[in-house]
Enzyme design. Structure first.
Site, PDB file in Angstrom:
ATOM      1  N   GLU A 151      87.048 -17.964 -14.732  1.00  0.00           N
ATOM      2  CA  GLU A 151      86.705 -17.356 -13.443  1.00  0.00           C
ATOM      3  C   GLU A 151      86.524 -18.468 -12.420  1.00  0.00           C
ATOM      4  OE1 GLU A 151      83.413 -14.629 -13.793  1.00  0.00           O
ATOM      5  OE2 GLU A 151      84.506 -13.365 -15.197  1.00  0.00           O
ATOM      6  N   HIS A 267      79.657 -11.150  -3.183  1.00  0.00           N
ATOM      7  CA  HIS A 267      80.843 -11.181  -4.042  1.00  0.00           C
ATOM      8  C   HIS A 267      82.055 -10.950  -3.153  1.00  0.00           C
ATOM      9  CE1 HIS A 267      83.645 -10.430  -7.278  1.00  0.00           C
ATOM     10  NE2 HIS A 267      82.713 -10.766  -8.153  1.00  0.00           N
ATOM     11  N   ARG A 313      82.614 -18.757  -5.096  1.00  0.00           N
ATOM     12  CA  ARG A 313      82.486 -17.441  -4.458  1.00  0.00           C
ATOM     13  C   ARG A 313      82.170 -17.486  -2.979  1.00  0.00           C
ATOM     14  NH1 ARG A 313      79.420 -13.760  -8.836  1.00  0.00           N
ATOM     15  NH2 ARG A 313      81.279 -13.692 -10.106  1.00  0.00           N
ATOM     16  N   HIS A 376      75.714  -9.247  -3.678  1.00  0.00           N
ATOM     17  CA  HIS A 376      75.924  -9.159  -5.127  1.00  0.00           C
ATOM     18  C   HIS A 376      74.776  -9.741  -5.941  1.00  0.00           C
ATOM     19  CE1 HIS A 376      78.262  -8.917  -8.801  1.00  0.00           C
ATOM     20  NE2 HIS A 376      78.193 -10.224  -8.991  1.00  0.00           N
ATOM     21  N   ARG A 411      75.598 -19.274  -7.105  1.00  0.00           N
ATOM     22  CA  ARG A 411      75.687 -19.153  -8.574  1.00  0.00           C
ATOM     23  C   ARG A 411      77.141 -19.239  -9.050  1.00  0.00           C
ATOM     24  NH1 ARG A 411      76.735 -14.809 -11.762  1.00  0.00           N
ATOM     25  NH2 ARG A 411      76.482 -13.332 -10.066  1.00  0.00           N
TER      26      ARG A 411
HETATM   27  C1  SIN Z   1      82.352 -10.382 -11.778  1.00  0.00           C
HETATM   28  O1  SIN Z   1      82.803  -9.829 -12.767  1.00  0.00           O
HETATM   29  O2  SIN Z   1      83.054 -10.811 -10.876  1.00  0.00           O
HETATM   30  C2  SIN Z   1      80.863 -10.510 -11.647  1.00  0.00           C
HETATM   31  C3  SIN Z   1      80.328 -11.450 -12.606  1.00  0.00           C
HETATM   32  C4  SIN Z   1      79.255 -12.271 -11.974  1.00  0.00           C
HETATM   33  O3  SIN Z   1      78.661 -11.860 -10.988  1.00  0.00           O
HETATM   34  O4  SIN Z   1      79.022 -13.382 -12.439  1.00  0.00           O
END
Ligand code: SIN
Length: 567
Positions: A151, A267, A313, A376, A411
């Protein structure tokens, strides 16, 4: 729905129903008993507010030595944990630990508490292994190896997931199952924190509203706030309705210090369809290779960051806001595009997301998905040490409600479930160590039951709450500046005055408690955002667009409405 998705969905449904039935049965027997005894006073060893990953992990630890009451605002499955899609970041190979640490530090934009991050990445693998032993089923490759995905801002694929995109639900299921095997853990569902009780200069318990707005008093040696975040203070959020910041606001009311409240993570990719909730479009979609495109079809993340769609993010969320910004909010759509990922079965990899999109006639593999940022995750919260201790004796905090500084200003994706496991367990150990000799109170003063709100009051309350969400989105959202923050503060003060009118009339219920909490959290965000006159991580000031390490390589600390910056 194809057969595999159908069977995964029905398995999840069955597991959830099974657990819910057992919990409801055990809880209602007890509550009815208390109601019949009219004084509605409960004594327990430890009170845990919240049944997400941090609260449940702590409860399991505490129950080895004491009775525990776990309180949750709705059914046991209704937490931010349950909705987490992407996964849990964890360095299951020892040689990945330093890289996980480095990625966590880098995402946090200079402000991560390195000691906390070190604990997270080193204790994390133990906590996840233990969870697997307790029955958590993460997705595996054909050869039995744990599947790992990547990610944003992770240098390696290290994100474990379950049932494709239902990782939080699986972690929650396995922790609930573990907690329920302990006869010393009791659950109170549909129960909300009304206030924390102070006696002998320490927290001695709490007053709680049940589903019908009856107040209960719980006496305990100590209270753990693991009640999650406060996304509901913003009109646009990926969080469920329960995320109203009650634990944070009520802790502040008894003198707990709040840290880093200006850092709210937005997010980048929540679904953006009119009249449809801001359903999370997991970062794992971009981890699989999804592109972000603007309404001209351009991949607008390629130029601003070398990691393009996998940039941290805050960077992606701001880029989206800027792509689409118009007066008063986001006006031009941006899209996730997975159409080029022809070698992945996207319906199978993301069954939950794919099924939700299908309800809105979007095919994850064939259509562009309209997205926009949404509130988020709160990096700030109740200031704690590395063992969940706050500055108030008898009050502990863990998970999203707490701030150890582990996430700094931003985060790293999928670090929050791990945080809940690691710091939930640590807080419980500290509670047992610190409070073993504390006597549970037995004071029986009458509980003052407030007058119910009328339907007209309730309508007015909902209007006020909706107004607060819009105020916060507009004035303390992704792109901030002094004048807007001050306007927000004035609006929040007016909101508080309106709520006070209910209280002066002797009225109260769980929704009014939530409204108060949201007002308190909103005020804390605004005050802390005003004080940080720089841009860092999730906090961006149009009027101070640069990071200022000389003045602000520090954590904000809010106490009695005063913000200071501490190392
Ligand atoms: C996501 O699946 O994008 C959220 C996971 C997260 O907030 O770390």
């Amino acid at each position: 729905m194809d057969k595999q998705i159908q069977s995964q969905c029905s398995q999840r449904f069955t597991a959830r129903k099974f657990v819910e039935r057992r919990v409801l049965a055990s809880y209602f027997m007890e509550v009815n008993f208390m109601k019949e005894n009219t004084d509605r006073i409960i004594r327990t060893g430890y009170l845990v507010m919240g049944a997400g990953v941090a609260g449940l992990r702590a409860a399991v630890e505490l129950a080895e030595n004491a009775d525990v009451l776990v309180v949750t605002k709705e059914g046991l499955s209704e937490s931010n944990t349950h909705y987490a899609q992407g996964g849990i970041a964890v360095a299951m190979e020892r040689d990945d630990v330093p890289a996980h640490l480095e990625d966590t530090l880098a995402a946090g934009d200079g402000l991560v508490n390195a000691e906390a991050a070190e604990l997270l990445v080193t204790e994390g693998p133990l906590r996840v292994t233990e969870l697997i032993e307790w029955g958590a089923r993460f997705d595996r490759e054909r050869n039995g190896e744990l599947m790992r995905t990547r990610e944003g801002a992770h240098s390696h694929p290290r994100i474990l997931h379950a049932n494709g995109d239902a990782t939080g639900a699986e972690i929650s299921r396995s922790l609930v199952a573990a907690a329920m095997t302990h006869p010393r853990i009791k659950f109170a569902e549909w129960t909300t924190l009304a206030r924390l009780l102070v006696g002998n200069e320490r927290i001695v318990g709490a007053e709680l509203y049940d589903r019908e707005n009856y107040l209960y008093r719980v006496h305990a040696r100590a209270v753990l706030i693991a009640a999650g975040g406060a996304g509901q203070v913003y009109s646009d959020t990926t969080n469920p309705a329960v995320a109203t910041g009650d634990g944070i606001a009520l802790a502040a009311e008894v003198g707990a210090e709040l840290a880093d409240m200006e850092f709210y993570q937005f997010h980048p990719t929540a679904l953006s369809l009119p009249g449809v909730p801001r359903f999370l479009m997991s970062e794992a979609l971009r981890g699989e290779g999804a592109y972000l495109r603007n309404d001209r079809g351009e991949r607008f993340m390629v130029a601003p960051h070398p990691l393009a769609e996998l940039a941290p993010r805050d960077v992606v969320a701001r880029a989206i806001a800027r792509e689409g910004i118009g007066e008063g909010g986001v006006t031009r759509p941006v899209y996730l595009d997975l159409r080029h990922l022809t070698d992945v079965d996207l319906h199978k990899r993301f069954p939950g997301i794919s099924a939700f999109l299908a309800q809105h006639e979007i095919d994850i593999a064939k259509d562009l998905i309209p997205v926009r940022p949404a509130a988020h995750y709160l990096m700030g919260g109740i200031r704690t040490d590395l063992d969940g201790r706050t500055n108030v004796r008898g009050l502990y905090a863990a998970g999203e409600a707490a701030c150890t500084g582990v996430h700094g200003a931003n985060r790293l994706a999928s670090n929050s479930l791990l945080e809940g496991l690691v710091f939930g367990a640590r807080a419980a150990k500290a509670m047992l160590e610190d409070c073993a000799g504390v006597e549970v109170g037995s004071e029986h003063a009458a509980i003052v039951q407030p007058i119910c709100l009328t339907p007209a009051d309730e309508e007015k309350l909902e209007e006020l709450i909706a107004g607060l969400g819009k105020t916060m989105w507009l004035n303390a959202g992704l792109l901030r500046e002094e004048s807007r923050l001050r306007e927000g503060l004035i609006a929040v003060e007016e909101y508080a005055r309106e709520l006070e009118k209910f209280v002066e009339a002797g009225k109260g219920n769980r929704r009014l408690s939530e409204a108060h909490a949201m007002g308190g959290v909103a005020r804390a965000i605004l005050l802390s955002s005003l004080a940080r006159t720089e841009s860092r991580g999730a906090h961006y000031r149009n009027d101070f667009p640069h990071r200022d390490d000389v003045k602000f390589l520090k954590h904000s600390n809010l106490s009695s409405d005063k913000v200071e910056f501490l190392n």
